[in-house]
Design a protein around this motif. Sequence first.
Motif, PDB file in Angstrom:
ATOM      1  N   ARG A 111       0.868  -1.178   0.000  1.00 28.09           N
ATOM      2  CA  ARG A 111       0.000   0.000   0.000  1.00 28.09           C
ATOM      3  C   ARG A 111       0.900   1.222   0.000  1.00 28.09           C
ATOM      4  NH1 ARG A 111      -0.826   2.826   4.612  1.00 28.09           N
ATOM      5  NH2 ARG A 111      -0.018   2.010   6.544  1.00 28.09           N
ATOM      6  N   VAL A 112       0.320   2.388  -0.165  1.00 32.98           N
ATOM      7  CA  VAL A 112       1.099   3.620  -0.159  1.00 32.98           C
ATOM      8  C   VAL A 112       0.770   4.382   1.116  1.00 32.98           C
ATOM      9  CG1 VAL A 112       1.519   5.803  -1.346  1.00 32.98           C
ATOM     10  CG2 VAL A 112       1.169   3.730  -2.669  1.00 32.98           C
ATOM     11  N   TRP A 113       1.822   4.774   1.840  1.00 30.91           N
ATOM     12  CA  TRP A 113       1.686   5.529   3.079  1.00 30.91           C
ATOM     13  C   TRP A 113       1.438   6.987   2.740  1.00 30.91           C
ATOM     14  CZ3 TRP A 113       6.512   7.458   6.029  1.00 30.91           C
ATOM     15  CH2 TRP A 113       6.148   8.039   7.242  1.00 30.91           C
ATOM     16  N   SER A 114       0.560   7.635   3.488  1.00 28.29           N
ATOM     17  CA  SER A 114       0.239   9.046   3.233  1.00 28.29           C
ATOM     18  C   SER A 114       1.373   9.975   3.650  1.00 28.29           C
ATOM     19  CB  SER A 114      -1.022   9.435   4.006  1.00 28.29           C
ATOM     20  OG  SER A 114      -0.759   9.397   5.400  1.00 28.29           O
ATOM     21  N   GLY A 115       2.273   9.492   4.504  1.00 26.49           N
ATOM     22  CA  GLY A 115       3.359  10.332   4.994  1.00 26.49           C
ATOM     23  C   GLY A 115       3.017  10.998   6.319  1.00 26.49           C
ATOM     24  N   ARG A 116       1.780  10.796   6.804  1.00 30.80           N
ATOM     25  CA  ARG A 116       1.406  11.361   8.097  1.00 30.80           C
ATOM     26  C   ARG A 116       2.281  10.765   9.191  1.00 30.80           C
ATOM     27  NH1 ARG A 116      -4.249  10.636  10.074  1.00 30.80           N
ATOM     28  NH2 ARG A 116      -3.673  11.953  11.819  1.00 30.80           N
ATOM     29  N   GLY A 117       2.776  11.606  10.066  1.00 32.93           N
ATOM     30  CA  GLY A 117       3.627  11.131  11.162  1.00 32.93           C
ATOM     31  C   GLY A 117       5.094  11.044  10.792  1.00 32.93           C
ATOM     32  N   ARG A 118       5.439  11.491   9.604  1.00 35.80           N
ATOM     33  CA  ARG A 118       6.827  11.415   9.132  1.00 35.80           C
ATOM     34  C   ARG A 118       7.771  12.199  10.041  1.00 35.80           C
ATOM     35  NH1 ARG A 118       6.619  13.572   3.724  1.00 35.80           N
ATOM     36  NH2 ARG A 118       7.094  15.567   4.657  1.00 35.80           N
ATOM     37  N   VAL A 119       7.363  13.368  10.483  1.00 39.35           N
ATOM     38  CA  VAL A 119       8.208  14.211  11.338  1.00 39.35           C
ATOM     39  C   VAL A 119       8.414  13.548  12.691  1.00 39.35           C
ATOM     40  CG1 VAL A 119       8.343  16.447  12.506  1.00 39.35           C
ATOM     41  CG2 VAL A 119       7.501  16.319  10.166  1.00 39.35           C
ATOM     42  N   GLN A 120       7.349  12.979  13.257  1.00 30.41           N
ATOM     43  CA  GLN A 120       7.457  12.302  14.548  1.00 30.41           C
ATOM     44  C   GLN A 120       8.365  11.078  14.447  1.00 30.41           C
ATOM     45  OE1 GLN A 120       4.689  13.345  13.100  1.00 30.41           O
ATOM     46  NE2 GLN A 120       3.465  14.507  14.570  1.00 30.41           N
ATOM     47  N   GLU A 121       8.246  10.353  13.344  1.00 33.96           N
ATOM     48  CA  GLU A 121       9.106   9.179  13.150  1.00 33.96           C
ATOM     49  C   GLU A 121      10.578   9.588  13.056  1.00 33.96           C
ATOM     50  OE1 GLU A 121       9.966   5.402  10.211  1.00 33.96           O
ATOM     51  OE2 GLU A 121       8.336   6.768   9.703  1.00 33.96           O
ATOM     52  N   ALA A 122      10.854  10.678  12.341  1.00 35.28           N
ATOM     53  CA  ALA A 122      12.228  11.162  12.210  1.00 35.28           C
ATOM     54  C   ALA A 122      12.780  11.590  13.569  1.00 35.28           C
ATOM     55  CB  ALA A 122      12.291  12.319  11.217  1.00 35.28           C
ATOM     56  N   ASP A 123      11.950  12.247  14.381  1.00 38.06           N
ATOM     57  CA  ASP A 123      12.380  12.648  15.733  1.00 38.06           C
ATOM     58  C   ASP A 123      12.671  11.432  16.600  1.00 38.06           C
ATOM     59  OD1 ASP A 123      12.232  15.324  15.164  1.00 38.06           O
ATOM     60  OD2 ASP A 123      10.246  15.607  16.078  1.00 38.06           O
ATOM     61  N   LEU A 124      11.797  10.447  16.536  1.00 40.57           N
ATOM     62  CA  LEU A 124      11.989   9.228  17.320  1.00 40.57           C
ATOM     63  C   LEU A 124      13.268   8.501  16.898  1.00 40.57           C
ATOM     64  CD1 LEU A 124      10.784   7.370  19.466  1.00 40.57           C
ATOM     65  CD2 LEU A 124       9.588   6.176  17.638  1.00 40.57           C
ATOM     66  N   ARG A 125      13.524   8.445  15.596  1.00 44.41           N
ATOM     67  CA  ARG A 125      14.727   7.783  15.092  1.00 44.41           C
ATOM     68  C   ARG A 125      15.985   8.538  15.530  1.00 44.41           C
ATOM     69  NH1 ARG A 125      14.459   5.387   9.265  1.00 44.41           N
ATOM     70  NH2 ARG A 125      12.685   4.419  10.259  1.00 44.41           N
ATOM     71  N   ARG A 126      15.919   9.873  15.542  1.00 45.05           N
ATOM     72  CA  ARG A 126      17.051  10.682  16.006  1.00 45.05           C
ATOM     73  C   ARG A 126      17.358  10.409  17.477  1.00 45.05           C
ATOM     74  NH1 ARG A 126      16.010  14.341  12.300  1.00 45.05           N
ATOM     75  NH2 ARG A 126      14.214  15.227  13.343  1.00 45.05           N
ATOM     76  N   LYS A 127      16.295  10.302  18.295  1.00 48.72           N
ATOM     77  CA  LYS A 127      16.486   9.997  19.724  1.00 48.72           C
ATOM     78  C   LYS A 127      17.045   8.592  19.907  1.00 48.72           C
ATOM     79  CE  LYS A 127      13.287  13.258  21.610  1.00 48.72           C
ATOM     80  NZ  LYS A 127      11.960  13.585  21.992  1.00 48.72           N
ATOM     81  N   HIS A 128      16.579   7.651  19.107  1.00 46.22           N
ATOM     82  CA  HIS A 128      17.086   6.277  19.135  1.00 46.22           C
ATOM     83  C   HIS A 128      18.590   6.273  18.846  1.00 46.22           C
ATOM     84  CE1 HIS A 128      16.728   1.991  17.162  1.00 46.22           C
ATOM     85  NE2 HIS A 128      17.439   1.962  18.250  1.00 46.22           N
ATOM     86  N   ALA A 129      18.991   6.993  17.803  1.00 50.93           N
ATOM     87  CA  ALA A 129      20.408   7.068  17.419  1.00 50.93           C
ATOM     88  C   ALA A 129      21.234   7.744  18.514  1.00 50.93           C
ATOM     89  CB  ALA A 129      20.563   7.810  16.101  1.00 50.93           C
ATOM     90  N   GLU A 130      20.694   8.799  19.102  1.00 53.03           N
ATOM     91  CA  GLU A 130      21.394   9.513  20.178  1.00 53.03           C
ATOM     92  C   GLU A 130      21.642   8.585  21.365  1.00 53.03           C
ATOM     93  OE1 GLU A 130      19.871  13.026  22.998  1.00 53.03           O
ATOM     94  OE2 GLU A 130      19.755  13.489  20.839  1.00 53.03           O
TER      95      GLU A 130
END
Length: 177
Positions: free
Chosen positions: A140-159
């Motif tokens: 399916r195709v994702w609408s992209g909603r929540g993309r910013v939150q996912e990027a923030d979460l991934r940044r915290k994970h990496a940190e």
Amino acid sequence: MPPIRDKFTIHSKAVVCQDVELKGDITIGAGTIVHPKATIFAIAGPIVIGSGCIIEEGAIIVNRRKEVMRIGDDNLFEIGCRVESPSIGSFNTVSARARVHHTVRISSHCVIGAACLVVPVDDEILDEYTVIYGPAAERRVWSGRGRVQEADLRRKHAEYLREMLPKFNRLRRGDGA
């Protein structure tokens, strides 16, 4: 076939654990984190990994083609996945135990679900925001909603990983970039 020559270029800001299995011509970008027991094999051609990627334990990345395998920035390769895709965009997630064949090119913001097997007969390019899920590898195709939150979460994970991995693992140092 001549033996594979090892040449590792690991950026000084990357966190690569000592017991990672590296083989061939591999370049690891700034801020990328490679967990212990991950495997990266550049069998036929080199592998260039962008910045901010997270490669978890048991993940296997293999380049069987002569061309350069390019992995973009901020990708997440979860535990036990296997990726042979010749090109991967940015901000993708390859979930636990997923497998991606060398005939697939992944664009950006794609998600390959847990234990999904992506093995097309012909060469295929996944469109941006494609989500592959379920035992039948439905799409399916994702609408992209929540993309910013996912990027923030991934940044915290990496940190968190940049702080914790060196405390419990020896790190591999590269020749810097």
